[in-house]
Scaffold this active site. Structure first.
Site, PDB file in Angstrom:
ATOM      1  N   THR A  29       0.913  -0.995   0.133  1.00 51.56           N
ATOM      2  CA  THR A  29       0.083   0.094  -0.032  1.00 51.56           C
ATOM      3  C   THR A  29       0.915   1.365   0.092  1.00 51.56           C
ATOM      4  O   THR A  29       2.079   1.155   0.466  1.00 51.56           O
ATOM      5  CB  THR A  29      -0.759  -0.089   1.106  1.00 51.56           C
ATOM      6  OG1 THR A  29      -1.754  -1.110   1.228  1.00 51.56           O
ATOM      7  CG2 THR A  29      -1.833   1.197   1.462  1.00 51.56           C
ATOM      8  N   SER A  31       2.262   5.040  -2.403  1.00 50.81           N
ATOM      9  CA  SER A  31       2.468   5.615  -3.506  1.00 50.81           C
ATOM     10  C   SER A  31       3.514   4.713  -4.221  1.00 50.81           C
ATOM     11  O   SER A  31       3.600   4.488  -5.409  1.00 50.81           O
ATOM     12  CB  SER A  31       2.899   7.276  -3.233  1.00 50.81           C
ATOM     13  OG  SER A  31       4.078   7.215  -2.692  1.00 50.81           O
ATOM     14  N   THR A  32       4.471   4.415  -3.319  1.00 51.87           N
ATOM     15  CA  THR A  32       5.671   3.468  -3.953  1.00 51.87           C
ATOM     16  C   THR A  32       5.077   2.024  -4.580  1.00 51.87           C
ATOM     17  O   THR A  32       5.229   1.562  -5.678  1.00 51.87           O
ATOM     18  CB  THR A  32       6.707   3.309  -3.346  1.00 51.87           C
ATOM     19  OG1 THR A  32       7.152   4.371  -2.473  1.00 51.87           O
ATOM     20  CG2 THR A  32       8.054   2.756  -3.801  1.00 51.87           C
ATOM     21  N   ASP A  84       6.202  -4.132  -1.023  1.00 57.33           N
ATOM     22  CA  ASP A  84       5.595  -3.052  -0.455  1.00 57.33           C
ATOM     23  C   ASP A  84       6.685  -2.070  -0.287  1.00 57.33           C
ATOM     24  O   ASP A  84       7.812  -1.895  -0.448  1.00 57.33           O
ATOM     25  CB  ASP A  84       5.336  -3.598   0.993  1.00 57.33           C
ATOM     26  CG  ASP A  84       4.040  -2.760   1.566  1.00 57.33           C
ATOM     27  OD1 ASP A  84       3.834  -1.953   1.213  1.00 57.33           O
ATOM     28  OD2 ASP A  84       3.208  -3.207   2.615  1.00 57.33           O
ATOM     29  N   LYS A  97       6.341   1.237   8.991  1.00 57.30           N
ATOM     30  CA  LYS A  97       5.602   1.204   7.861  1.00 57.30           C
ATOM     31  C   LYS A  97       4.281   1.609   8.663  1.00 57.30           C
ATOM     32  O   LYS A  97       3.963   1.615   9.826  1.00 57.30           O
ATOM     33  CB  LYS A  97       5.207  -0.154   7.268  1.00 57.30           C
ATOM     34  CG  LYS A  97       6.350  -0.482   6.461  1.00 57.30           C
ATOM     35  CD  LYS A  97       6.264  -1.925   5.951  1.00 57.30           C
ATOM     36  CE  LYS A  97       4.940  -1.972   5.097  1.00 57.30           C
ATOM     37  NZ  LYS A  97       4.497  -0.854   4.204  1.00 57.30           N
ATOM     38  N   GLY A  98       3.098   2.054   7.773  1.00 50.81           N
ATOM     39  CA  GLY A  98       1.990   2.458   8.295  1.00 50.81           C
ATOM     40  C   GLY A  98       1.536   3.962   8.153  1.00 50.81           C
ATOM     41  O   GLY A  98       0.440   4.330   8.687  1.00 50.81           O
ATOM     42  N   GLU A 106      -0.708  -5.108   6.169  1.00 52.82           N
ATOM     43  CA  GLU A 106       0.623  -5.247   5.539  1.00 52.82           C
ATOM     44  C   GLU A 106       1.578  -6.266   6.401  1.00 52.82           C
ATOM     45  O   GLU A 106       2.457  -6.954   5.849  1.00 52.82           O
ATOM     46  CB  GLU A 106       1.650  -3.920   5.478  1.00 52.82           C
ATOM     47  CG  GLU A 106       0.573  -2.862   4.339  1.00 52.82           C
ATOM     48  CD  GLU A 106       1.424  -1.581   4.614  1.00 52.82           C
ATOM     49  OE1 GLU A 106       1.381  -0.959   3.528  1.00 52.82           O
ATOM     50  OE2 GLU A 106       1.743  -1.291   5.647  1.00 52.82           O
TER      51      GLU A 106
HETATM   52  C1  5RP Z   1       1.058   2.016   4.286  1.00 49.11           C
HETATM   53  C2  5RP Z   1       2.834   1.928   4.156  1.00 49.11           C
HETATM   54  C3  5RP Z   1       3.512   2.504   3.084  1.00 49.11           C
HETATM   55  O1  5RP Z   1       4.144   1.571   2.354  1.00 49.11           O
HETATM   56  C4  5RP Z   1       4.337   3.713   3.452  1.00 49.11           C
HETATM   57  O2  5RP Z   1       3.465   4.737   4.028  1.00 49.11           O
HETATM   58  C5  5RP Z   1       5.149   4.334   2.401  1.00 49.11           C
HETATM   59  O3  5RP Z   1       4.277   5.020   1.523  1.00 49.11           O
HETATM   60  P1  5RP Z   1       4.802   5.788   0.201  1.00 49.11           P
HETATM   61  O4  5RP Z   1       5.258   4.525  -0.593  1.00 49.11           O
HETATM   62  O5  5RP Z   1       3.574   6.339  -0.367  1.00 49.11           O
HETATM   63  O6  5RP Z   1       5.782   6.821   0.677  1.00 49.11           O
HETATM   64  O7  5RP Z   1       3.327   1.535   5.076  1.00 49.11           O
HETATM   65  O8  5RP Z   1       0.797   1.675   5.418  1.00 49.11           O
END
Ligand code: 5RP
Length: 228
Positions: A29, A31-32, A84, A97-98, A106
């Site tokens: 989850t 953007s990455t 992830d 994470k989170g 996750e």
């Molecule tokens: C979501 C997560 C995401 O992997 C984390 O927040 C990184 O997000 P992004 O890739 O948008 O920076 O743990 O619960």
């Protein structure tokens, strides 16, 4: 596309290269991870046959739109490969994470996975975890109790909000974001959080991550746990 965005896309594409026909793939989850879902969808259109499980309702919606075949995780006990993102990752393969609020699913899917790859832009690799607030998912009944217990552990604690109301996870729970002046021992903090009733899960991933793929400019550094 900004430099960090193109690094995210590059790391994601590199991780999707690891997907093989017939795999059950865990979709992260954020953007990455969304770039990985898009890369995977491209490979599926070129003929790759896989099935996937999503770590959030947001990822499920994206995967359906991109015609990535999904199975409900409720029917599954193990996953071949999960890709992830992370909010912070250190050189010991420990991560926070989170940030997107999906930490519980996750962690379940990451733990169920034979292999978990974390993909990230260069800003996410840190010498020490803890600048990014550590999320804890808590049942709403216990929010104030858990907030007080986290404060007793020396944290500054904020209830995550969405507009004027508390942010709700996919499970209908709250998120408490906790910051310490120094997160000296992630494993001690993880054990302390696990001992607070009402906290369902926290965002420290200490053992789950097998491979890190960090993009810097136009190259991706790949590191495997246990290898120098
Ligand atoms: C979501 C997560 C995401 O992997 C984390 O927040 C990184 O997000 P992004 O890739 O948008 O920076 O743990 O619960």
């Amino acid at each position: 596309m900004s430099r960090l965005e193109s690094e995210k896309a590059l790391a994601a594409a590199r991780a999707v290269d690891e997907v093989r026909a017939g795999m059950l793939v865990g979709l992260g989850t954020g953007s990455t991870a969304a770039y990985a879902v898009k890369s995977l969808s491209d490979r599926i259109r070129q003929g790759l046959r896989i099935t996937a499980v999503a770590t959030s309702q947001a990822t499920e919606t994206l995967a359906r739109r991109l015609q990535v075949p999904l199975v409900p995780f409720q029917r599954i006990s193990s996953v071949d490969l999960t890709i992830d993102g992370a909010d912070e990752i250190d050189n010991q393969f420990q991560a926070i994470k989170g940030g997107g609020g999906a930490l519980l699913r996750e962690k379940v899917i990451g733990t169920a996975s034979t292999r978990m790859i974390v993909i990230a832009d260069s800003s996410k690799l840190v010498p020490q975890l803890g600048k990014f607030p550590l999320p804890a998912e808590v049942v709403p009944f216990a929010t104030e109790f858990a907030r007080a217990r986290l404060a007793e552990l020396g944290a500054s604690v904020t209830l995550r909000v969405a507009g004027a109301a508390p942010f709700l996870t996919d499970q209908g729970n709250h998120i408490l974001d906790a910051t310490w002046s120094k997160l000296a021992s992630p494993s001690e903090i993880a054990a302390a959080l696990a001992a607070i009733p009402g906290i369902v899960e926290h965002g420290l991933f200490l053992d789950q991550i097998d491979t890190i793929m960090i993009a810097r400019g136009d190259t991706v550094e790949v590191r495997h746990r246990g290898q120098a």
